[in-house]
Design a protein around this motif. Structure first.
Motif, PDB file in Angstrom:
ATOM      1  N   GLU A   3       6.725  63.390  23.839  1.00 56.29           N
ATOM      2  CA  GLU A   3       5.688  64.166  22.968  1.00 56.29           C
ATOM      3  C   GLU A   3       5.863  63.880  21.596  1.00 56.29           C
ATOM      4  O   GLU A   3       4.983  64.209  20.603  1.00 56.29           O
ATOM      5  N   GLU A   4       7.156  63.562  21.238  1.00 59.36           N
ATOM      6  CA  GLU A   4       7.653  63.701  19.775  1.00 59.36           C
ATOM      7  C   GLU A   4       7.543  62.218  19.019  1.00 59.36           C
ATOM      8  O   GLU A   4       7.908  61.074  19.718  1.00 59.36           O
ATOM      9  N   PRO A   5       6.935  62.098  17.792  1.00 56.89           N
ATOM     10  CA  PRO A   5       7.031  60.868  17.248  1.00 56.89           C
ATOM     11  C   PRO A   5       8.355  60.403  16.915  1.00 56.89           C
ATOM     12  O   PRO A   5       9.325  61.290  16.873  1.00 56.89           O
ATOM     13  N   LEU A   6       8.476  59.139  16.795  1.00 58.95           N
ATOM     14  CA  LEU A   6       9.785  58.332  16.569  1.00 58.95           C
ATOM     15  C   LEU A   6      10.500  58.802  15.414  1.00 58.95           C
ATOM     16  O   LEU A   6      11.604  58.952  15.308  1.00 58.95           O
ATOM     17  N   LYS A   7       9.798  59.247  14.050  1.00 53.56           N
ATOM     18  CA  LYS A   7      10.511  59.577  13.004  1.00 53.56           C
ATOM     19  C   LYS A   7      11.208  61.077  13.389  1.00 53.56           C
ATOM     20  O   LYS A   7      12.104  61.215  12.709  1.00 53.56           O
ATOM     21  N   GLU A   8      10.276  61.818  13.839  1.00 52.38           N
ATOM     22  CA  GLU A   8      10.723  63.332  14.267  1.00 52.38           C
ATOM     23  C   GLU A   8      11.872  63.252  15.259  1.00 52.38           C
ATOM     24  O   GLU A   8      12.925  63.983  15.049  1.00 52.38           O
ATOM     25  N   ARG A  37      14.607  66.659  32.847  1.00 53.71           N
ATOM     26  CA  ARG A  37      13.309  66.703  32.863  1.00 53.71           C
ATOM     27  C   ARG A  37      12.297  67.151  31.749  1.00 53.71           C
ATOM     28  O   ARG A  37      11.399  66.758  31.132  1.00 53.71           O
ATOM     29  N   HIS A  38      12.998  68.565  31.419  1.00 53.99           N
ATOM     30  CA  HIS A  38      12.311  69.180  30.290  1.00 53.99           C
ATOM     31  C   HIS A  38      12.357  68.266  28.998  1.00 53.99           C
ATOM     32  O   HIS A  38      11.511  68.218  28.188  1.00 53.99           O
ATOM     33  N   ARG A  39      13.704  67.651  28.641  1.00 58.12           N
ATOM     34  CA  ARG A  39      13.935  66.830  27.527  1.00 58.12           C
ATOM     35  C   ARG A  39      13.102  65.540  27.507  1.00 58.12           C
ATOM     36  O   ARG A  39      12.894  65.014  26.645  1.00 58.12           O
ATOM     37  N   ILE A  40      12.842  65.008  28.752  1.00 58.05           N
ATOM     38  CA  ILE A  40      12.049  63.775  28.962  1.00 58.05           C
ATOM     39  C   ILE A  40      10.659  64.105  28.266  1.00 58.05           C
ATOM     40  O   ILE A  40      10.040  63.217  27.556  1.00 58.05           O
ATOM     41  N   GLN A  41      10.052  65.191  28.638  1.00 59.17           N
ATOM     42  CA  GLN A  41       8.639  65.585  28.081  1.00 59.17           C
ATOM     43  C   GLN A  41       8.835  65.718  26.563  1.00 59.17           C
ATOM     44  O   GLN A  41       7.756  65.427  25.966  1.00 59.17           O
ATOM     45  N   ALA A  49      17.997  61.982  29.049  1.00 50.34           N
ATOM     46  CA  ALA A  49      16.415  61.962  29.245  1.00 50.34           C
ATOM     47  C   ALA A  49      16.025  60.826  28.079  1.00 50.34           C
ATOM     48  O   ALA A  49      14.972  60.111  28.467  1.00 50.34           O
ATOM     49  N   LEU A  50      16.635  60.516  27.020  1.00 56.21           N
ATOM     50  CA  LEU A  50      16.218  59.674  26.076  1.00 56.21           C
ATOM     51  C   LEU A  50      16.077  58.013  26.576  1.00 56.21           C
ATOM     52  O   LEU A  50      15.251  57.431  26.389  1.00 56.21           O
TER      53      LEU A  50
END
Length: 218
Positions: A49-54, A41-45, A85-86
């Protein structure tokens, strides 16, 4: 009986980023039966929130050790939480990996046997019962069970009470196996707080010094 995991062959370190494979996450087969839902669940969040490039840069820094058989099937020996998560964020996502073992046979059973011989399978269910036959492993990341002890160890690692050991397969499960022998208040993956004070004390005690990642008194 307390959970006992076998010895293992250390995983080879990843190559340079230019030598990595890019593979669809949905194609990867798990080598464990469980994850800790708190970490998922932490990694889903984080992924949301992370841009695709990052995200792609991050995944290249954290490549997946892979085992490939003669039929081209791929088993992942690490990164189950991250990629579970991904997959929930993007079912079409790809990740980066490197092959640590090639098994010539196209059959699944000899491939799983080769993994088992190296200690690269985690064959215990969410309650720590096992080992189960390798054929009981789920074929897809979405089918992994939730192990509350794995969630607890993840939280302790985030706090710095346990250090990482990236080349030791199922490092966190080994800590979870040790903690299962101890007396802890009732808890679950989404409510770890009752167990944390006792667990923090235990993982820093001399009794835990046999485990990789032991930090000692802090």
């Amino acid at each position: 009986m307390p959970l006992q995991l076998p010895d293992f062959t250390p995983l080879p370190a990843p190559p340079r980023a230019s030598a990595l494979l890019e593979v669809p996450v949905a194609r990867l087969r798990p080598t464990q039966m469980c994850v800790g839902l708190a970490e998922v669940r932490h990694r889903i969040q984080e992924f949301k929130e992370e841009p695709l490039k990052e995200r792609r840069a991050y995944l290249k820094r954290k490549p997946v050790p892979l085992v490939r058989n003669g039929a081209g099937r791929l088993w992942m020996v690490d990164r189950h939480h991250r990629l579970r998560a991904l997959l929930q964020v993007d079912p079409e996502a790809t990740a980066f990996g490197y092959v640590v073992l090639e098994v010539a046979t196209p059959e699944n059973r000899p491939t799983l046997q080769a993994l088992q011989e190296r200690g690269w399978l985690y064959l215990y269910n969410r309650r720590g019962h096992g080992p189960w036959p390798p054929e009981y492993l789920p074929e897809h990341l979405s089918k992994l069970q939730d192990d509350a002890y794995r969630s607890l160890v993840w939280r302790l690692k985030r706090e710095g009470a346990i250090a990482a050991a990236p080349l030791a397969p199922f490092h966190e499960f080994r800590w979870g196996a040790w903690l299962r022998r101890c007396s802890l208040p009732a808890f679950h993956s989404l409510y770890l707080e009752p167990a944390l004070p006792t667990a923090r004390h235990l993982v820093c005690s001399p009794a835990a010094s046999v485990l990789a990642g032991w930090q000692g008194r802090r």
